[in-house]
Design a protein around this motif. Structure first.
Motif, PDB file in Angstrom:
ATOM      1  N   CYS A  56       1.475  -1.271   0.262  1.00 39.27           N
ATOM      2  CA  CYS A  56       0.076  -0.480  -0.406  1.00 39.27           C
ATOM      3  C   CYS A  56       0.953   0.838  -0.162  1.00 39.27           C
ATOM      4  O   CYS A  56       0.427   2.190  -0.305  1.00 39.27           O
ATOM      5  N   GLY A  57       2.287   0.508   0.382  1.00 40.06           N
ATOM      6  CA  GLY A  57       2.866   2.158   0.307  1.00 40.06           C
ATOM      7  C   GLY A  57       3.677   3.023   1.310  1.00 40.06           C
ATOM      8  O   GLY A  57       3.566   4.188   2.283  1.00 40.06           O
ATOM      9  N   PHE A  58       2.196   2.390   2.805  1.00 41.00           N
ATOM     10  CA  PHE A  58       2.614   3.138   3.874  1.00 41.00           C
ATOM     11  C   PHE A  58       3.644   3.024   4.657  1.00 41.00           C
ATOM     12  O   PHE A  58       4.491   2.242   4.387  1.00 41.00           O
ATOM     13  N   ASP A  59       4.186   4.314   5.393  1.00 36.88           N
ATOM     14  CA  ASP A  59       5.514   4.283   5.781  1.00 36.88           C
ATOM     15  C   ASP A  59       4.924   3.667   7.297  1.00 36.88           C
ATOM     16  O   ASP A  59       4.866   5.051   8.260  1.00 36.88           O
ATOM     17  N   ASN A  60       6.055   3.362   7.184  1.00 37.04           N
ATOM     18  CA  ASN A  60       5.767   2.570   9.208  1.00 37.04           C
ATOM     19  C   ASN A  60       6.335   2.643   9.810  1.00 37.04           C
ATOM     20  O   ASN A  60       7.890   2.143   9.051  1.00 37.04           O
ATOM     21  N   PRO A  61       7.216   2.385  11.411  1.00 39.79           N
ATOM     22  CA  PRO A  61       7.920   2.519  12.179  1.00 39.79           C
ATOM     23  C   PRO A  61       8.918   1.236  11.823  1.00 39.79           C
ATOM     24  O   PRO A  61       8.460   0.248  10.931  1.00 39.79           O
ATOM     25  N   CYS A 116       2.164  -4.643   8.419  1.00 43.25           N
ATOM     26  CA  CYS A 116       1.279  -2.588   7.786  1.00 43.25           C
ATOM     27  C   CYS A 116       0.406  -2.170   8.991  1.00 43.25           C
ATOM     28  O   CYS A 116      -0.373  -3.179   8.940  1.00 43.25           O
ATOM     29  N   LYS A 117       0.731  -0.986   9.633  1.00 46.85           N
ATOM     30  CA  LYS A 117      -0.901  -1.104   9.890  1.00 46.85           C
ATOM     31  C   LYS A 117      -1.336  -0.154   9.620  1.00 46.85           C
ATOM     32  O   LYS A 117      -2.716  -0.362   9.651  1.00 46.85           O
TER      33      LYS A 117
END
Length: 129
Positions: free
Chosen positions: A6-11, A17-18
């Motif tokens: 999804c391209g989300f930037d996670n810690p 993936c959150k």
């Protein structure tokens, strides 16, 4: 860590993936972006860098060496390279001295160049009349 799904930037410390719940441990870590220099970045020249001064286009530089003296020296002592020593071209003067005027060919070329006025001194200045 960026999710490939999804391209989300996670810690960095999470394994899922959150945003979409994809497994982040299975995907390869993302590579850092390639280095790009900053715009308008100026690098000074090294300390021993020397720029030869240039003269304005309208300024003609004349050598202190005489064209006629160089021509007479070339005609009579050209095979020894004396005319080249006279105008400051020491390296080629030694070469002419050791090779007999570069086997006679360089000597004849120099006579023609001096007679035509295209012969220069060691600084590239035209010989005076």
């Amino acid at each position: 860590m960026i999710c490939n799904r999804c391209g989300f930037d996670n810690p960095q410390d999470v394994h899922y993936c959150k945003q979409c719940g994809a497994d982040l441990s299975a995907q390869a870590p993302s590579a850092p972006p390639p280095y790009q220099p900053q715009p308008n970045q100026w690098n000074p020249p090294p300390p021993n860098y020397y720029v030869q001064p240039s003269y304005p286009a309208y300024m003609e530089v004349i050598s202190p060496s005489s064209r006629w003296v160089a021509l007479i020296l070339c005609i009579f002592l050209g095979t020894l390279g004396i005319h080249r020593f006279y105008v400051g071209k020491i390296g080629t003067g030694i070469l002419y001295l050791l090779t007999g005027g570069a086997f006679g060919i360089g000597w004849i070329v120099d006579i023609i160049m001096i007679a035509c006025g295209s012969f220069t001194d060691s600084y590239g200045a035209q010989l005076k009349q």
